[in-house]
Design a protein around this motif. Structure first.
Motif, short mmCIF file in Angstrom:
data_model
loop_
_atom_site.label_atom_id
_atom_site.label_comp_id
_atom_site.label_asym_id
_atom_site.label_seq_id
_atom_site.Cartn_x
_atom_site.Cartn_y
_atom_site.Cartn_z
N ARG A 106 -14.31 14.59 -31.49
CA ARG A 106 -14.07 13.15 -31.43
C ARG A 106 -14.81 12.42 -32.55
O ARG A 106 -14.24 11.54 -33.22
N VAL A 124 -8.09 15.41 -28.63
CA VAL A 124 -9.39 14.91 -28.18
C VAL A 124 -9.26 14.36 -26.76
O VAL A 124 -10.07 14.66 -25.87
N ARG A 125 -8.25 13.54 -26.54
CA ARG A 125 -8.05 12.94 -25.22
C ARG A 125 -7.68 14.01 -24.19
O ARG A 125 -8.08 13.92 -23.02
N TRP A 142 -6.02 13.33 -32.38
CA TRP A 142 -6.66 12.44 -31.41
C TRP A 142 -6.11 12.70 -30.00
O TRP A 142 -6.85 12.61 -29.01
N GLN A 186 -12.93 9.92 -35.18
CA GLN A 186 -12.90 8.52 -34.75
C GLN A 186 -12.94 7.50 -35.88
O GLN A 186 -12.25 6.46 -35.78
N SER A 188 -12.02 18.21 -36.98
CA SER A 188 -11.82 18.03 -35.54
C SER A 188 -11.26 19.31 -34.91
O SER A 188 -11.69 19.73 -33.84
#
Length: 216
Positions: free
Chosen positions: A64, A111-112, A108, A68, A51
């Motif tokens: 992502r 990612v957001r 994560w 995920q 990632s």
């Protein structure tokens, strides 16, 4: 699994040398896939690295995609720990797994962040900080490296939201914790020496300076 671990070792060596192109070549090898094993720390590490490499090259959808599959389990485990449904991990292996699960949530959050969900991103980053401080940090494990990345992540959101005073504080803390990380490794040697970790640590410090203090 032995082939997977051998390739992961090569990916890690590339990252430590700040050779993201070589890491991407290894990750994109069609003969090498990250297995679905969300309770395996090596699998979580591979997903986090994949990632981060995708993020480095601006491939945010891929950042992502690779992360995920493990997120549902990571969120579940951490939520149960945070709520008191499960006990604090005590063994070295259990603490290692917990640390990697926290890193997955941290990635994560990135990612957001890239998707423009800044409130959710900083919420993830602060959640990671709380978990590290409550369940991982002790006299033998100060977690300077993990804390440094969390400080950088929180600072990044503050900077994006024009909260420059808060951003400066977080970026400064990131730099301090990064060098403390190297000093601690010299005192308590681990698998990777301070010399091995210095290039990637300097890289992250430079990002904190260039993207943080350099703009304030």
């Amino acid at each position: 699994m032995s082939d997977f671990l051998a390739r992961l070792e090569k990916v890690q060596e590339s990252i430590l040398a700040v050779d993201f192109e070589a890491a991407r070549v290894h990750l994109n090898d069609r003969n090498w896939k990250i297995p679905f094993a969300p309770k395996n720390p090596s699998v979580l590490l591979a997903a986090c690295i994949a990632s981060e490499v995708a993020d480095y090259f601006g491939d945010y959808p891929q950042a992502r995609v690779v992360l995920q599959p493990v997120m549902k389990e990571c969120h579940k485990v951490l939520a149960e720990l945070h709520s008191g449904k499960t006990v604090t991990p005590r063994t070295v292996s259990d603490r290692g797994l917990l640390k990697q699960q926290i890193w997955a949530v941290l990635h994560w959050g990135f990612v957001r962040y890239r998707e423009g969900n800044l409130d959710e991103a900083i919420g993830k980053f602060r959640y990671c900080r709380e978990l590290v401080q409550k369940y991982l940090i002790d006299d033998k494990n100060p977690c300077f490296g993990t804390s440094a990345r969390i400080s950088y992540a929180i600072g990044l959101v503050h900077w994006q939201c024009y909260r420059y005073s808060e951003a400066k504080q977080e970026f400064t803390q990131c730099i301090t914790q990064s060098w403390q990380h190297l000093e601690h490794i010299d005192v308590a040697p681990r698998r990777h020496s301070a010399a091995n970790l210095k290039p990637i640590t300097a890289f992250h410090v430079a990002k904190a300076l260039a993207l943080g203090l350099g703009w304030i």
